[in-house]
Design a protein around this motif. Sequence first.
Motif, PDB file in Angstrom:
ATOM      1  N   ILE A  81       0.889  -1.108  -0.083  1.00  0.00           N
ATOM      2  CA  ILE A  81       0.026  -0.007   0.033  1.00  0.00           C
ATOM      3  C   ILE A  81       0.871   1.056   0.068  1.00  0.00           C
ATOM      4  O   ILE A  81       0.595   2.414  -0.547  1.00  0.00           O
ATOM      5  CB  ILE A  81      -0.943   0.013   1.268  1.00  0.00           C
ATOM      6  N   LEU A  82       1.978   1.276   0.839  1.00  0.00           N
ATOM      7  CA  LEU A  82       2.708   2.379   0.778  1.00  0.00           C
ATOM      8  C   LEU A  82       3.475   2.723  -0.513  1.00  0.00           C
ATOM      9  O   LEU A  82       3.613   3.884  -0.675  1.00  0.00           O
ATOM     10  CB  LEU A  82       3.942   2.317   2.091  1.00  0.00           C
ATOM     11  N   ILE A  83       3.880   1.590  -0.968  1.00  0.00           N
ATOM     12  CA  ILE A  83       4.528   2.026  -2.328  1.00  0.00           C
ATOM     13  C   ILE A  83       3.502   2.609  -3.207  1.00  0.00           C
ATOM     14  O   ILE A  83       4.022   3.644  -4.020  1.00  0.00           O
ATOM     15  CB  ILE A  83       5.338   0.398  -2.955  1.00  0.00           C
ATOM     16  N   TYR A  84       2.396   2.027  -3.328  1.00  0.00           N
ATOM     17  CA  TYR A  84       1.494   2.513  -4.332  1.00  0.00           C
ATOM     18  C   TYR A  84       1.129   4.101  -3.882  1.00  0.00           C
ATOM     19  O   TYR A  84       0.828   4.934  -4.665  1.00  0.00           O
ATOM     20  CB  TYR A  84       0.016   1.961  -4.215  1.00  0.00           C
ATOM     21  N   MET A  85       1.098   4.144  -2.594  1.00  0.00           N
ATOM     22  CA  MET A  85       0.770   5.581  -1.925  1.00  0.00           C
ATOM     23  C   MET A  85       1.988   6.395  -2.512  1.00  0.00           C
ATOM     24  O   MET A  85       1.678   7.625  -2.737  1.00  0.00           O
ATOM     25  CB  MET A  85       0.570   5.681  -0.398  1.00  0.00           C
ATOM     26  N   LEU A  86       3.008   6.132  -2.114  1.00  0.00           N
ATOM     27  CA  LEU A  86       4.337   6.877  -2.456  1.00  0.00           C
ATOM     28  C   LEU A  86       4.294   7.326  -3.913  1.00  0.00           C
ATOM     29  O   LEU A  86       4.442   8.610  -4.244  1.00  0.00           O
ATOM     30  CB  LEU A  86       5.666   6.048  -2.344  1.00  0.00           C
ATOM     31  N   ARG A  87       3.820   6.441  -4.891  1.00  0.00           N
ATOM     32  CA  ARG A  87       3.863   6.888  -6.311  1.00  0.00           C
ATOM     33  C   ARG A  87       3.043   8.005  -6.464  1.00  0.00           C
ATOM     34  O   ARG A  87       3.022   8.823  -7.239  1.00  0.00           O
ATOM     35  CB  ARG A  87       3.692   5.297  -6.985  1.00  0.00           C
ATOM     36  N   ARG A  88       1.722   7.560  -5.904  1.00  0.00           N
ATOM     37  CA  ARG A  88       0.705   8.643  -6.278  1.00  0.00           C
ATOM     38  C   ARG A  88       0.725   9.701  -5.551  1.00  0.00           C
ATOM     39  O   ARG A  88       0.776  10.979  -6.169  1.00  0.00           O
ATOM     40  CB  ARG A  88      -0.795   8.263  -5.666  1.00  0.00           C
ATOM     41  N   VAL A  89       1.515   9.864  -4.288  1.00  0.00           N
ATOM     42  CA  VAL A  89       1.656  11.193  -3.643  1.00  0.00           C
ATOM     43  C   VAL A  89       2.721  12.003  -4.433  1.00  0.00           C
ATOM     44  O   VAL A  89       2.597  13.372  -4.761  1.00  0.00           O
ATOM     45  CB  VAL A  89       1.823  10.897  -2.099  1.00  0.00           C
TER      46      VAL A  89
ATOM     47  N   HIS B 107      -2.512   2.881 -14.861  1.00  0.00           N
ATOM     48  CA  HIS B 107      -2.828   1.872 -16.118  1.00  0.00           C
ATOM     49  C   HIS B 107      -3.233   0.552 -15.475  1.00  0.00           C
ATOM     50  O   HIS B 107      -4.485   0.090 -15.781  1.00  0.00           O
ATOM     51  CB  HIS B 107      -1.803   1.797 -17.134  1.00  0.00           C
ATOM     52  N   VAL B 108      -2.494  -0.050 -14.390  1.00  0.00           N
ATOM     53  CA  VAL B 108      -3.066  -1.401 -14.095  1.00  0.00           C
ATOM     54  C   VAL B 108      -4.117  -1.448 -13.015  1.00  0.00           C
ATOM     55  O   VAL B 108      -3.635  -0.698 -11.793  1.00  0.00           O
ATOM     56  CB  VAL B 108      -1.607  -2.212 -13.687  1.00  0.00           C
ATOM     57  N   GLY B 109      -5.219  -1.929 -13.502  1.00  0.00           N
ATOM     58  CA  GLY B 109      -6.140  -1.936 -12.494  1.00  0.00           C
ATOM     59  C   GLY B 109      -6.820  -0.510 -12.435  1.00  0.00           C
ATOM     60  O   GLY B 109      -6.342   0.495 -12.807  1.00  0.00           O
ATOM     61  N   PRO B 110      -8.080  -0.698 -11.625  1.00  0.00           N
ATOM     62  CA  PRO B 110      -8.640   0.904 -11.367  1.00  0.00           C
ATOM     63  C   PRO B 110      -7.717   1.751 -10.463  1.00  0.00           C
ATOM     64  O   PRO B 110      -7.138   1.333  -9.552  1.00  0.00           O
ATOM     65  CB  PRO B 110     -10.016   0.414 -10.530  1.00  0.00           C
ATOM     66  N   GLN B 111      -7.458   2.789 -11.090  1.00  0.00           N
ATOM     67  CA  GLN B 111      -6.689   3.963 -10.523  1.00  0.00           C
ATOM     68  C   GLN B 111      -5.345   3.214 -10.205  1.00  0.00           C
ATOM     69  O   GLN B 111      -4.443   3.906  -9.330  1.00  0.00           O
ATOM     70  CB  GLN B 111      -7.197   4.215  -9.116  1.00  0.00           C
ATOM     71  N   GLY B 112      -5.082   2.388 -11.002  1.00  0.00           N
ATOM     72  CA  GLY B 112      -3.501   1.952 -11.082  1.00  0.00           C
ATOM     73  C   GLY B 112      -3.276   1.069  -9.664  1.00  0.00           C
ATOM     74  O   GLY B 112      -2.106   0.940  -9.244  1.00  0.00           O
ATOM     75  N   LEU B 113      -4.417   0.656  -9.130  1.00  0.00           N
ATOM     76  CA  LEU B 113      -4.203  -0.151  -7.647  1.00  0.00           C
ATOM     77  C   LEU B 113      -3.601  -1.316  -7.780  1.00  0.00           C
ATOM     78  O   LEU B 113      -2.680  -1.671  -6.916  1.00  0.00           O
ATOM     79  CB  LEU B 113      -5.788  -0.428  -7.257  1.00  0.00           C
TER      80      LEU B 113
ATOM     81  N   GLN C 241      -0.986  -2.041  -9.776  1.00  0.00           N
ATOM     82  CA  GLN C 241       0.483  -1.955  -9.920  1.00  0.00           C
ATOM     83  C   GLN C 241       1.434  -2.334  -9.194  1.00  0.00           C
ATOM     84  O   GLN C 241       2.487  -3.218  -9.607  1.00  0.00           O
ATOM     85  CB  GLN C 241       0.810  -0.214 -10.304  1.00  0.00           C
ATOM     86  N   THR C 242       1.565  -1.960  -7.813  1.00  0.00           N
ATOM     87  CA  THR C 242       2.324  -2.474  -7.000  1.00  0.00           C
ATOM     88  C   THR C 242       2.392  -4.150  -6.864  1.00  0.00           C
ATOM     89  O   THR C 242       3.308  -4.835  -6.719  1.00  0.00           O
ATOM     90  CB  THR C 242       2.175  -1.991  -5.546  1.00  0.00           C
ATOM     91  N   PRO C 243       0.959  -4.745  -6.781  1.00  0.00           N
ATOM     92  CA  PRO C 243       1.190  -6.011  -6.660  1.00  0.00           C
ATOM     93  C   PRO C 243       1.866  -6.748  -7.675  1.00  0.00           C
ATOM     94  O   PRO C 243       2.620  -7.595  -7.727  1.00  0.00           O
ATOM     95  CB  PRO C 243      -0.288  -6.664  -6.619  1.00  0.00           C
ATOM     96  N   MET C 244       1.457  -6.154  -8.825  1.00  0.00           N
ATOM     97  CA  MET C 244       2.119  -6.624 -10.244  1.00  0.00           C
ATOM     98  C   MET C 244       3.998  -6.567  -9.911  1.00  0.00           C
ATOM     99  O   MET C 244       4.634  -7.245 -10.539  1.00  0.00           O
ATOM    100  CB  MET C 244       1.679  -5.918 -11.443  1.00  0.00           C
ATOM    101  N   ASP C 245       4.036  -5.266  -9.436  1.00  0.00           N
ATOM    102  CA  ASP C 245       5.761  -5.056  -9.351  1.00  0.00           C
ATOM    103  C   ASP C 245       6.156  -6.284  -8.491  1.00  0.00           C
ATOM    104  O   ASP C 245       7.369  -6.675  -8.624  1.00  0.00           O
ATOM    105  CB  ASP C 245       5.781  -3.508  -8.749  1.00  0.00           C
ATOM    106  N   VAL C 246       5.531  -6.418  -7.350  1.00  0.00           N
ATOM    107  CA  VAL C 246       5.960  -7.505  -6.434  1.00  0.00           C
ATOM    108  C   VAL C 246       6.165  -8.873  -7.089  1.00  0.00           C
ATOM    109  O   VAL C 246       7.211  -9.627  -6.972  1.00  0.00           O
ATOM    110  CB  VAL C 246       4.798  -7.528  -5.298  1.00  0.00           C
TER     111      VAL C 246
END
Lengths: 402, 160, 339
Positions: C24-32, C44-50, C52-57
């Motif tokens: 969650i924090l990685i996603y939050m960092l990217r957005r913030v 792009h990945v998922g709604p609102q890019g949600l 993205q981080t699971p895919m990166d993991v």
Amino acid sequence: MTEPHFTVTESGLMTPEGMYIPGEPPKGIRRIPKGVDRLGTEHLIVNMGPQHPSTHGVLHLIVELDGEEVVTVEVSIGFLHRGIEKLAESRRFDHLGTLMDRGDYVSVIHGEQAVALAVEKLMEIEVPAKAAWIRTLTAELTRLASHLVWFGTFGLDTGAMGQFLYAMRDREVLLDILEEISGQRMMFNYVRPGGVVADLPTGIESRILSFCDTFEVYLEEHDALLGGNEIFQARVKGIGVVSKETALAFGLTGANLRASGLGFDVRRDRPYDAYPELEFDIPIGTIGDSWDRYTVRMEEMRQSLRMIRQLVGGMPGGPFTAKVPKVLRPPAGEVYASVESSRGETGIHLFTDGGTTPYRMHYRAASLFTCQLFEEILPGHLFADACMLLGSFDIMLGEVDR
Amino acid sequence: MWGKGILNGMRITMRNMLRGPITVRYPYERVTLPERARWAVEVVRDESGAHKCTACMTCVRACPDHILDLQFTTAEDKSKHIDYLRYEMGACMMCGLCVEACPFDALKMGQDYELAKLTRDELTVDLLVDVAAAAPARAKKASEVPAGGTDDSRGGGTDG
Amino acid sequence: MSPELASLLRILAAVGLMLMNGVILIYMLRRVLGRLHQRLGPVHVGPQGLLQTPMDVLKLLTKEDITPTNVDKALYFIAPAAVFTPSLMAYAAIPFSPTWMVTDLDTGLLYTLVVMSLVSMGLLMAGWASANKWSLIGGMRSVGQHIAYEIPLLLSVLPVVMYVGTLNLSSIVEAQSGTWLGILPQWFITNPLFWPAFIIFIVSALIKVNQTPFDMSEAESELVAGFATEYSSMKFGLFFLSEFSNSFIVSALAVTLFFGGWTLPFVPDEVLAPIAPVVFMLKVYVGIFVLMWIRGTLPRVRMDHLMQFAWKILIPAVLTWILVFGFIIKLFDLGRPVG
């Protein structure tokens, strides 16, 4: 400075220690740590670049570190060499601009302008007033764009990512304007001997002026964000002091020279195009540290804005190019013309033999002179400061290596 | 006071955050290119699809990177037949010098900026293949004398 | 349920929380950071890019795990674990609510700080074992800064301990429930006596989380990627995860010590009890947002400035303040020891 490392003989390269055997590092070159310091610890040699994030391109620095302190630096250049000077010998005079575009690829118009001025001097072409004004306008827009890149990457060197993106945001608008004028975003190929390729598109004046209005606000914001920051000030003030004597001895030009307190500016001292008719100040620093280089460049951006307003307001009418033959054939001779690019004096030294291509073209790149300074300036600084210093000098490797 | 500039910086970033993103979401949104935008070289065609190339070789000589290649054969009646006008798009720097040089306005800089290709071969574009060259002098005569030209039909060949 | 099973479940919950938090924090960092820089961040990945981080993991997990030739193999493998484990252990004493915590340690505050200080050992290990000069410099820097700021961090929380008279984190939170005269929440941050301690705590804590302006150990414009240069795949992921979990811990500590933990003023206990963890998490995430805001704004401090700041200014200042604070609460009998 240091003695030459080798002498070339018939049997091969000779170093002071004897014959140079290929495959081994030549003896004269400092690849082995110079020695141990007073604590008895060994020095560390790091190869900074050519793929290092803060060398701004493909500069390679061989840095000898004592802990975090830089002991010696060896600058190694040439990773981006494309032989622009040699290629120029097979290009027609009106095509030299395409090569110069790829020299200093961030302040592009200045290179084209230098070539155009050199050819015009040789052929004694009178440039119409409008052409000169358009050239000056695009040159100042390019100077802004280039200084924004410097500002952004300087911020990036200090670890602040925001500055870079804000600078790119503003540069984007500038590039849009320049694209509308010239047709491309970076490699404009817009300035030619005799004038420019095309007239200014209709409606561009209002666009430039509205950019000036918004950018004036943003520029103060940029200055407050980076320059107003105490952490940043602590890192640049008193760092990398280049004295007047050193600056002259190394042939610095442009903002780096002016930061050292010497007010030489080609725009004022060897005026070309529309600069004699413009009102602008030349900012001058005091002691030549990184902070001076920062403030001088920021002030230059303000002066550029001022010039752009004057240029747009007083744009004369008339043709945008002089009558020039389709194939330029300057008389045999030699000419040197220089402009003030974003990095200093960009000069073109042309030798012609009466043909359609130059016999020899020399490209004086300001960054090359700055690069030589590093071996003198960096030792004694901390490694973190070395990265900042590289950023403060605003070198462009495309110009250094050509 | 020490720290004032830092706090001011924080205020500026927050103000920028409130200004909202300026990103152009490229595949979904597109910017409009200015009129003068220079991208890959294209052949100018009129309404009937006829090109204007006379195989005069000016563009080939003008190109600083020597990436235009024009092969033609001259028939006995001095009319030219273009075997191909080949264009190495991967090496093109889009300087527009060929377009400026063309005396017959037969070339233009296109506005298609999505030039990525899947294979290297696709980067070599045949602008004209196996067509008769337009004859400028005779075409001019044809416009002056309406019943003149038989060359018009030859001009409308297809390209690769 | 047997106590052993219960503790096992609690530990598993802490692990799950840490992993979830990382994502969650990685996603939050990217957005913030994206918003701060007028960009969008992942969309792009998922709604609102949600997603993205699971895919990166997933990407990190499936990537080839490269071991460079010259590394010290044992240390190279241990280092990510040595960094990851302490940051996981630090979750143990954080009170999410009166009842939600892995274990209610009497020395919770000390334990958390001690465990977090172990991280720098792993970073040095990584720097040394990588057989890379950039990594080595990064590792050395990280040890230097962590040792220098361990002391002010520990000392800066002392006023709170002196005031409350306990190291137990949930007791510290309970001491902050209620209001001052019915106007202000009785959090320590609303008490000017704690402001100096809070400022010193924030500065030292920023250094603990290794973020700009104090990210010298991985300064990407100087040291390429610092200690993590030679790491790839999930080993790198562990460093990454530990860094984010550190910022969570630091923010959680700040909330617990100064912002009243799970307590809310003017809310009766029976309403607060079920939503306490939510309140706590919200407060922590606001703290993390501020950390990210700082990260997106400030340039990097130089190493020697940082050291001078720590040894010459911060440590004398915090020692003086402890003395002054001690006198004040003794003279005016302000201390409110719990239990």
